[in-house]
Design a protein around this motif. Structure first.
Motif, mmCIF file in Angstrom:
data_model
loop_
_atom_site.group_PDB
_atom_site.id
_atom_site.type_symbol
_atom_site.label_atom_id
_atom_site.label_comp_id
_atom_site.label_asym_id
_atom_site.label_seq_id
_atom_site.Cartn_x
_atom_site.Cartn_y
_atom_site.Cartn_z
ATOM 1 N N ALA A 1 -17.524 -30.914 22.254
ATOM 2 C CA ALA A 1 -18.638 -30.683 21.332
ATOM 3 C C ALA A 1 -19.992 -30.883 21.993
ATOM 4 O O ALA A 1 -21.001 -30.368 21.510
ATOM 5 C CB ALA A 1 -18.502 -31.617 20.124
ATOM 6 N N ASP A 2 -20.033 -31.641 23.091
ATOM 7 C CA ASP A 2 -21.314 -31.926 23.745
ATOM 8 C C ASP A 2 -21.527 -31.072 24.993
ATOM 9 O O ASP A 2 -22.291 -31.444 25.880
ATOM 10 C CB ASP A 2 -21.404 -33.410 24.109
ATOM 11 N N ALA B 1 -3.782 -21.186 36.859
ATOM 12 C CA ALA B 1 -2.844 -22.062 36.150
ATOM 13 C C ALA B 1 -3.354 -22.386 34.754
ATOM 14 O O ALA B 1 -2.590 -22.381 33.784
ATOM 15 C CB ALA B 1 -2.629 -23.348 36.947
ATOM 16 N N VAL B 2 -4.655 -22.661 34.636
ATOM 17 C CA VAL B 2 -5.223 -22.987 33.323
ATOM 18 C C VAL B 2 -5.240 -21.742 32.429
ATOM 19 O O VAL B 2 -4.959 -21.811 31.231
ATOM 20 C CB VAL B 2 -6.653 -23.552 33.480
ATOM 21 N N LEU C 1 -14.021 -28.124 33.501
ATOM 22 C CA LEU C 1 -13.404 -27.126 32.625
ATOM 23 C C LEU C 1 -12.946 -27.770 31.325
ATOM 24 O O LEU C 1 -13.122 -27.205 30.232
ATOM 25 C CB LEU C 1 -12.228 -26.482 33.355
ATOM 26 N N ALA C 2 -12.371 -28.960 31.417
ATOM 27 C CA ALA C 2 -11.964 -29.684 30.200
ATOM 28 C C ALA C 2 -13.189 -30.053 29.357
ATOM 29 O O ALA C 2 -13.190 -29.888 28.129
ATOM 30 C CB ALA C 2 -11.184 -30.933 30.585
ATOM 31 N N GLU D 1 -6.281 -26.424 20.604
ATOM 32 C CA GLU D 1 -7.448 -25.547 20.501
ATOM 33 C C GLU D 1 -8.309 -25.633 21.765
ATOM 34 O O GLU D 1 -8.811 -24.617 22.256
ATOM 35 C CB GLU D 1 -8.281 -25.910 19.277
ATOM 36 N N GLN D 2 -8.470 -26.848 22.281
ATOM 37 C CA GLN D 2 -9.259 -27.009 23.497
ATOM 38 C C GLN D 2 -8.582 -26.357 24.703
ATOM 39 O O GLN D 2 -9.250 -25.777 25.566
ATOM 40 C CB GLN D 2 -9.502 -28.497 23.782
ATOM 41 N N ARG D 3 -7.260 -26.436 24.748
ATOM 42 C CA ARG D 3 -6.535 -25.799 25.852
ATOM 43 C C ARG D 3 -6.728 -24.285 25.813
ATOM 44 O O ARG D 3 -6.881 -23.638 26.852
ATOM 45 C CB ARG D 3 -5.046 -26.137 25.782
ATOM 46 N N GLN D 4 -6.712 -23.721 24.617
ATOM 47 C CA GLN D 4 -6.928 -22.285 24.492
ATOM 48 C C GLN D 4 -8.338 -21.901 24.931
ATOM 49 O O GLN D 4 -8.539 -20.893 25.618
ATOM 50 C CB GLN D 4 -6.693 -21.850 23.045
ATOM 51 N N LEU D 5 -9.306 -22.716 24.548
ATOM 52 C CA LEU D 5 -10.684 -22.451 24.949
ATOM 53 C C LEU D 5 -10.846 -22.605 26.458
ATOM 54 O O LEU D 5 -11.527 -21.802 27.118
ATOM 55 C CB LEU D 5 -11.638 -23.395 24.207
ATOM 56 N N ALA D 6 -10.199 -23.628 27.026
ATOM 57 C CA ALA D 6 -10.249 -23.823 28.476
ATOM 58 C C ALA D 6 -9.640 -22.618 29.198
ATOM 59 O O ALA D 6 -10.145 -22.193 30.251
ATOM 60 C CB ALA D 6 -9.515 -25.103 28.866
ATOM 61 N N ALA D 7 -8.578 -22.050 28.643
ATOM 62 C CA ALA D 7 -7.949 -20.870 29.239
ATOM 63 C C ALA D 7 -8.910 -19.689 29.230
ATOM 64 O O ALA D 7 -9.005 -18.947 30.222
ATOM 65 C CB ALA D 7 -6.664 -20.520 28.489
#
Length: 496
Positions: free
Chosen positions: A240-241, A196-197, A234-235, A126-132
């Protein structure tokens, strides 16, 4: 600076259109474009010999170049070589320009790939998708036209929490502007990283032209540090913070003098810091109860990286047409800060960190970003930069709480205590936490709009500083043995 001599060429070659021997005049003519140089001799036999030798020098492989390069200053060969070089008639025969560009591009591609792999390996799907998605948003803003007016004003200011509530995306917007101004090569590499991200394939943009413009122009270690900063931010933007901290409200602005504006900014700073409470680093170091641990060394290692670039924060102001008292203070501030990294380096050595290791380390992301944002503000607006000095040097009248805690934790290391205390005493003697007040005393008025913009920027810097100290606590606080950050988040032993 070192004096250039022709002996520094690797494969020297005489670069002229023609070497002509005039036997009637016992002279030699060297033609290069529209320029002609005549060398006269006492007899034609010597002229003929020198003409032949000059013709041989058009080949970089001739043994005669060894004779010239080994010649002593004042000798006839050295005089000849100097004459040719000072008239731009010697070229470097070794041309590896294409290979240099190719190797630079390969290093940057590898750095991007390794940075992305290391920075995102622990993120959830989920975090990878948000980072994208965040990377896609940043890419859209990457190609904005250069702002005619001051950047980020009056709308779209990422320092304004109402405009960009995600702290790390706001930071990245500022970083992209830093790269645009100071390192196009880093901007191109960042574009590659964001693509890339985002898992996007885009047509080659004009930004990539910098990859083919020059090799050896920009600092690739800084580039690696910045890519790690971008990927880390980006990560963290997916966490959450990531939301901006709550702050004390900006007071209703009214036209006031510079000194009154600074007083109000100090009040806003105190109230906001009270609202946030103790930063994570202080909380962690208090738990040591005076014992020494790698956590104590962390700030000095990171401060070395900050101090090594500190004068960059002041340099943009030196070229501004400031009023004479302000200009004089900025030049004095620059001179008082220049070279302080030597003190920080010695402090780190007293803590067991070898100088060679220190040069290999990458700074923690938010500490590196702190210098970037301060430098950006100095180029954008002197009002913001003058107020930001308070964030660096401390609020007027406040004791150096952090330094006192660190000194207490490392009190058993006498060498460290002496060196670290020397730097603190220097700042106190030079009255650096008075600089903001000194500057604003010279400013007769600050408009309400400028006050609001500046206060938002100060609040952002305060949050960046608070989070940066938290980053030190996270990185060094869990260590039993001191390790420093290397490339791609690797850990380096202090001794090398």
């Amino acid at each position: 600076m070192d004096l250039w001599t022709f002996q520094r060429y690797e494969q020297p070659c005489l670069c002229v259109d023609a070497v002509e021997h005039d036997s009637a005049a016992a002279a030699i003519s060297l033609r290069s474009g529209t320029q002609t140089y005549r060398l006269a001799f006492d007899d034609d036999q010597a002229a003929a010999q020198i003409a032949a030798e000059l013709a041989a020098l058009r080949d970089s492989a001739t043994p005669l170049w060894v004779t010239l390069r080994d010649s002593e200053p004042g000798s006839s060969w050295h005089v000849l070589g100097t004459f040719l070089d000072t008239h731009s008639l010697i070229s470097e025969g070794r041309n590896g320009a294409a290979q240099q560009l190719a190797r630079q591009a390969e290093r940057i591609h590898d750095c991007v790939a390794n940075t992305v792999a290391a920075a995102f390996q622990e993120l959830s799907a989920e975090q990878r998708q948000l980072a994208a998605r965040h990377a896609q948003t940043l890419l859209q803003g990457l190609y904005r036209a250069a702002a005619i007016g001051p950047l980020f004003e009056p709308a779209g200011d990422p320092f304004d929490a109402a405009v960009q509530p995600n702290f790390f995306l706001a930071l990245l917007a500022a970083e992209l502007e830093c790269f645009r101004r100071s390192s196009p090569l880093t901007l191109a590499a960042t574009e590659m990283l964001l693509e890339a991200v985002a898992a996007e394939e885009r047509p080659a943009s004009p930004l990539r032209q910098s990859l083919a413009d020059a090799a050896g122009l920009y600092n690739e270690r800084d580039l690696a540090s910045h890519l790690w900063l971008v990927a880390s931010a980006l990560a963290m933007s997916t966490g959450a913070d990531a939301a901006r901290f709550a702050t004390s409200p900006i007071p209703a602005p009214a036209l006031v003098s510079g000194l009154e504006f600074m007083r109000q900014t100090e009040l806003l700073t105190r109230e906001t810091l009270d609202l946030w409470g103790e930063n994570p680093y202080l909380t962690a170091i208090n738990k040591l109860n005076g014992a020494y641990a790698p956590l104590v060394a962390g700030p000095f290692i990171e401060q070395y990286h900050v101090t090594a670039r500190f004068v960059e924060i002041i340099a943009p102001l030196l070229s501004m047409r400031l009023a004479d008292p302000l200009r004089a203070m900025m030049f004095r501030y620059y001179s008082e800060e220049y070279g302080h990294e030597a003190l920080e380096s010695t402090t780190c050595q007293a803590l067991g960190v070898a100088e060679a290791t220190l040069r290999k380390t990458l700074p923690l992301p938010l500490h590196f970003a702190f210098v970037d944002v301060l430098t950006l503000l100095a180029g954008l607006d002197p009002i913001s930069s003058f107020a930001a000095i308070m964030v660096i040097e401390g609020i007027f009248g406040e004791p150096p709480k952090m330094s006192l805690r660190l000194m207490a934790a490392a009190r058993q290391n006498q060498a460290f205590g002496h060196i670290s205390g020397e730097h603190d005493e220097l700042n106190e003697t030079l009255n650096h936490n008075s600089i903001s007040r000194d500057m604003f005393e010279c400013i007769g008025a600050v408009s309400p709009a400028r006050q609001a913009i500046t206060m938002r920027r100060i609040l952002f810097l305060l949050e960046l500083n608070h989070r940066a100290w938290g980053g030190i606590a996270d990185f060094y606080g869990h260590q039993d043995q001191l390790r420093l950050q290397g490339e791609f988040g690797t850990r380096l032993a202090p001794g090398g």
